[in-house]
Write a protein that holds these residues in place. Structure first.
Motif: not given
Length: 192
Positions: A59, A148-149, A141-146
């Protein structure tokens, strides 16, 4: 035995030689893969069984050093596909290393130093660095999602595997270190 094929779970490697990730600082200024870097990977992929790329940012906040390649959004899938295809054309399996620099980011790459983040607002004791801003729980949590994406994009780009960069004082390691993680929420405290 070293140069014989090797079965690594679902992957058949042409031999047991693996190239560890090495930063080249040779991507394009727009964070895409350069022709120079493609040549670098192609030459090395001819003799080894598996090649792990240099650190690839997940990101905007993850950009740690100049000319670092990224897979932070779908726009970068073609660039990373060119990398995966180049490695595989040489005969090696292609593994992408996903990365976030956290507090170790080069400050000159971030106009707004609020984008330099970590587990806590504790400055690293080395280098020409700045005091990072502690990530909020929502941002964690957004970084974890980043991440994953970035894995999904890596699969779309054709990589055979993914490695998460969790060492060398970068963001993932910062959450495990008592020096950089002074949180008192679910992301802090002892891991025991």
């Amino acid at each position: 035995m070293l140069l014989e094929p090797y079965q690594l779970k679902a992957l058949t490697l042409k031999n047991r030689l693996v190239m560890a990730p090495m930063t080249t600082y040779s991507g394009n200024n727009d964070f895409t893969i350069s022709e120079e870097e493609l040549r670098y990977y192609h030459e090395r992929s001819k003799t080894i069984g598996m090649l792990i790329t240099a650190a690839v940012s997940v990101n905007d906040q993850a950009q740690a050093f100049s000319r670092q390649i990224t897979i932070k959004d779908d726009h970068y899938i073609p660039s990373m596909k060119a990398l995966a295809d180049t490695i595989k054309a040489g005969g090696a399996k292609a593994v992408i290393q996903l990365h976030h620099g956290g507090r170790m980011n080069d400050p000159s790459l971030h106009e707004d130093h609020n984008n330099i983040v970590s587990a806590s607002n504790v400055k690293a004791e080395r280098g020409n660095l700045v005091t990072p801003r502690a990530l909020t729980e929502e941002e964690i949590y957004q970084t974890i999602d980043d991440f994953k994406e970035a894995v999904v994009r890596s699969i779309k780009a054709g990589f055979d595997g993914v490695e998460l960069h969790g060492a060398n004082t970068y963001l993932l390691q910062q959450f495990f270190s008592p020096h950089s993680n002074r949180r008192d929420d679910v992301f802090g405290g002892s891991i025991h």
